[in-house]
Design a protein around this motif. Structure first.
Motif: not given
Length: 371
Positions: A212-229
């Motif tokens: 679940w740590r890996f899943r949470a950090l993956t979701v955070g990374a995806l939302f960070f890409i969205r944040y940059g866009l």
């Protein structure tokens, strides 16, 4: 198929894609985030302890269920093109009850949950992150009170003037307000939502912790890409006054962008934080007693360089748009980005009429050709 049917099909597909984008984000940020906010914030303020664990689990599940019903109603409104943003006391209560959970409790819970997901919060740093989360919660509570005031003032005064907020709030002030909040609520909050809500539903246990740590950090990374866009779109809107601007990049420019900025990410962002961390040890400033202090200094330095890194990417993209304007300014008129978008889409503008041009002149920028 007629041209109108083609346009209708494209429009429908675009609406469906937009709906999926919006509501996938809302599912994470508002449904999982609503339950995770209650779960995380109750621990931050020490209401949740081993004796009250199950009570707060039930509370978090109920809040998550309420936000899921709200999520379904929002989806229905989107499909039916309904707008509920007319001012009324009931609407004020609806909006700001949701905001206090998602943005005040959620901001503190985001710091609390994300710090644990990143393994920054351990036994010896627990109290530090508790106070950090409380301070962030207080800041967002002050922001929440200001939002209530702004909501009433703007809604009552603007009437049908959609540009009211833009007239009265300086654009760059608005930029920093929006994206400082988005970083906490949407990037940290998305990862914290997965991390916290997985525990609420008893999916995260000792045996599944790392999964679940890996899943949470993956979701955070995806939302960070969205944040940059989102940041890119907002800056282009500020500089060029266009909500959605056609910004074509050739394969060569994409490759160049990745080459340059992946190196900059390592050398300048990671290197900036690592330089402080390493040099503080070289000059014997960093010892066992000052370890956490220098960790914070290094992290802050890395964050500052990361902001600089984002600004450099924005400048790169805006330079391309400015060159588009310069090349087509004489044809379309200065700052007429609608006309520019038509030319790039293969339309010819003559005497106020647009017609399809199957042989448009390629656009040249920095030696790259767009056709």
């Amino acid at each position: 198929m007629t041209e109108n049917n083609k346009n209708g099909t494209t429009s429908t597909r675009t609406n469906h894609q937009r709906m999926v984008q919006i509501f996938l984000a809302r599912l994470v940020l508002e449904v999982f985030g609503g339950g995770g906010a209650i779960w995380g914030f109750s621990e931050v303020i020490t209401f949740r302890n081993p004796s009250t664990q199950e009570v707060w689990r039930r509370n978090a599940q109920i809040v998550g269920a309420i936000f899921f019903i709200r999520f379904l109603l929002q989806m229905l409104d989107f499909v039916q093109h309904k707008n509920r943003d007319t001012f009324s006391p009931i609407r004020l209560i609806q909006v700001f009850l949701a905001k206090i959970v998602l943005e005040v409790f959620g901001a503190a819970g985001a710091i609390w949950g994300f710090s644990e997901a990143l393994t920054l919060r351990v036994a010896k740093t627990n109290e530090f992150y508790r106070w950090f989360a409380v301070v962030v919660g207080v800041i967002f509570f002050i922001r929440y009170l200001l939002q209530i005031s702004d909501f009433v003032r703007i809604t009552m005064k603007k009437k049908n003037d959609e540009s009211y907020e833009e007239k009265y709030v300086p654009c760059w002030t608005r930029f920093y307000q929006i994206f400082a909040a988005k970083l906490v609520l949407e990037v940290f909050g998305a990862a914290g939502a997965i991390w916290g809500f997985s525990e609420v539903l008893t999916l995260r246990r000792a045996s599944t912790q790392e999964e679940w740590r890996f899943r949470a950090l993956t979701v955070g990374a995806l939302f960070f890409i969205r944040y940059g866009l989102q940041m890119k779109d907002y800056i282009i809107k500020i500089r060029f006054g266009k909500e959605a601007l056609l910004l074509p990049l050739t394969n060569e420019q994409w490759i160049r962008l990745i080459q340059v900025y992946s190196a900059k990410l390592v050398l300048e962002v990671f290197g900036g934080g690592g330089a402080v961390w390493g040099f503080s040890e070289v000059v014997t400033f960093r010892t066992k007693e000052t370890q956490e202090f220098w960790r914070c200094i290094a992290a802050a330095t890395g964050f500052i360089f990361f902001c600089r890194f984002n600004c450099q990417i924005m400048d790169f993209l805006c330079d391309i748009v400015e060159q588009q304007q310069e090349q087509y300014g004489n044809l379309m008129g200065d700052n007429n980005m609608d006309g520019l978008a038509l030319v790039l889409a293969g339309e010819v503008v003559e005497n106020g009429q647009t017609t399809k041009n199957n042989e448009t002149t390629p656009l040249m920028i920095n030696g790259a050709t767009y056709s």
